[in-house]
Write an enzyme that holds these catalytic residues in place. Structure first.
Site, PDB file in Angstrom:
ATOM      1  N   GLU A   6     -10.619 -21.587 -30.149  1.00 15.84           N
ATOM      2  CA  GLU A   6     -11.330 -20.336 -30.110  1.00 15.84           C
ATOM      3  C   GLU A   6     -12.868 -20.526 -29.875  1.00 15.84           C
ATOM      4  OE1 GLU A   6     -11.488 -18.868 -34.194  1.00 15.84           O
ATOM      5  OE2 GLU A   6     -11.951 -16.708 -33.515  1.00 15.84           O
TER       6      GLU A   6
ATOM      7  N   LYS B 275      -9.697 -10.231 -30.060  1.00 13.22           N
ATOM      8  CA  LYS B 275      -9.382 -10.464 -31.318  1.00 13.22           C
ATOM      9  C   LYS B 275      -9.299  -9.064 -32.319  1.00 13.22           C
ATOM     10  CE  LYS B 275     -10.518 -13.753 -35.254  1.00 13.22           C
ATOM     11  NZ  LYS B 275     -11.352 -14.707 -35.465  1.00 13.22           N
TER      12      LYS B 275
ATOM     13  N   CYS C 247      -6.765 -16.894 -34.418  1.00 11.58           N
ATOM     14  CA  CYS C 247      -7.159 -17.563 -35.550  1.00 11.58           C
ATOM     15  C   CYS C 247      -6.795 -16.753 -36.805  1.00 11.58           C
ATOM     16  CB  CYS C 247      -8.448 -17.727 -35.793  1.00 11.58           C
ATOM     17  SG  CYS C 247      -9.267 -18.879 -36.895  1.00 11.58           S
TER      18      CYS C 247
END
Ligand SMILES: O=C(O)CCC(=O)C(=O)O
Length: 280
Positions: free
Chosen positions: A59, A128, A163
């Site tokens: 990431e 995200k 994540c």
């Protein structure tokens, strides 16, 4: 495929796919050094494992969590990164799930995954969805608003996540319901939550009967340290490969046909009763 632990029957293996996870350190705010390191690692991966079909990066590998200076560091729509990743994918004939990068779009900063196929064509962008407050993401970044699936090798439906997203089983289930057989998870998941990382990844693999392929960074950033433990987990929940706590290129092979075999053995998707527990 650890199909023995599923049952005594054997399932024909075919279409194995080798993946490489570039578990590396990231230098905070140094986009040029980070780019160079990732380029070296891609080159090294292909030299050592010419049969690798998919490379996954961690990431925010371009900037790390340099959030206070992020506006000055990133360019519009990740142009620089996208251009060279596309070139590398085409040159090395490898699919690159390019972890995520910080990028600017319409003046806002996103934490976005880009995916390029082996012809260098961009096949997905995923911003995200869940921003992580413990790292102040919500103060500097804008959340995406669209779940994303994409196709690799013209046949494998994959889900995108980044994540913290793995703490949201509803998102991952929605990707599985859209047909995803593999979930990609680039991360900067810090100490001390190794137990959460491993357990959540395994749970997402078992409950959705899909491969989970995760790449976490190593090293430290200020007072935060990252433990690696990148993982490939099969749809039965067995670990195909797991990284240690230093930089490494972690390689493992998967057989996407195992997803159907597991879903046939325990038909979770047929047995769901969403009309009962998802009613308002
Ligand atoms: O959920 C966690 O514990 C870590 C998440 C995280 O570090 C992130 O999303 O960047």
């Amino acid at each position: 495929m650890n199909i023995q632990s599923m049952d005594t029957e054997t399932v024909q293996q075919h279409d194995n796919m080798k993946l490489a996870l570039l578990q590396c350190d990231i230098k905070i705010g140094d986009t040029a050094a980070n780019r160079e390191r990732i380029q070296q690692l891609i080159h090294e991966t292909i030299q050592k494992h010419p049969d690798v079909k998919v490379i996954l990066l961690p990431e925010m590998w371009n900037t790390g969590y340099a959030l206070t200076e992020i506006h000055e560091l990133v360019d519009d729509e990740g142009r620089v990164e996208r251009e060279w990743i596309s070139e590398y994918a085409k040159h090395y004939k490898v699919n690159i799930v390019a972890g995520s990068i910080a990028e600017k779009k319409n003046g806002k900063i996103y934490n976005s995954m880009y995916v390029f196929d082996m012809y260098g064509e961009q096949v997905a962008r995923y911003a995200k969805l869940h921003l992580f407050r413990l790292m102040d993401e919500e103060k500097y970044l804008t959340a995406g608003d669209e779940p994303v699936t994409f196709t690799l090798d013209d046949k494998w439906c994959c889900g995108a996540s980044i994540c913290y997203d793995i703490r949201f089983p509803e998102l991952i289930r929605s990707l599985a319901l859209k047909g995803a057989k593999m979930l990609f998870v680039p991360a900067e998941w810090p100490q001390p939550r190794l137990h959460h990382w491993r357990t959540l990844l395994m749970a997402r693999a078992i409950e959705n009967q899909m491969y989970v392929i995760s790449c976490n960074r190593v090293g430290t950033s200020g007072s935060t340290s990252f433990f690696g433990h990148s993982m490939i987990i099969d749809p039965w929940g067995e670990i195909v490969a797991e990284g240690k706590e230093n930089e490494e290129i972690l390689v493992g092979s998967i057989d996407p046909a195992m997803v159907d075999a597991v879903r046939e053995r325990i038909p979770v998707f047929e047995d769901r009763r969403p009309e009962i527990y998802l009613k308002k």
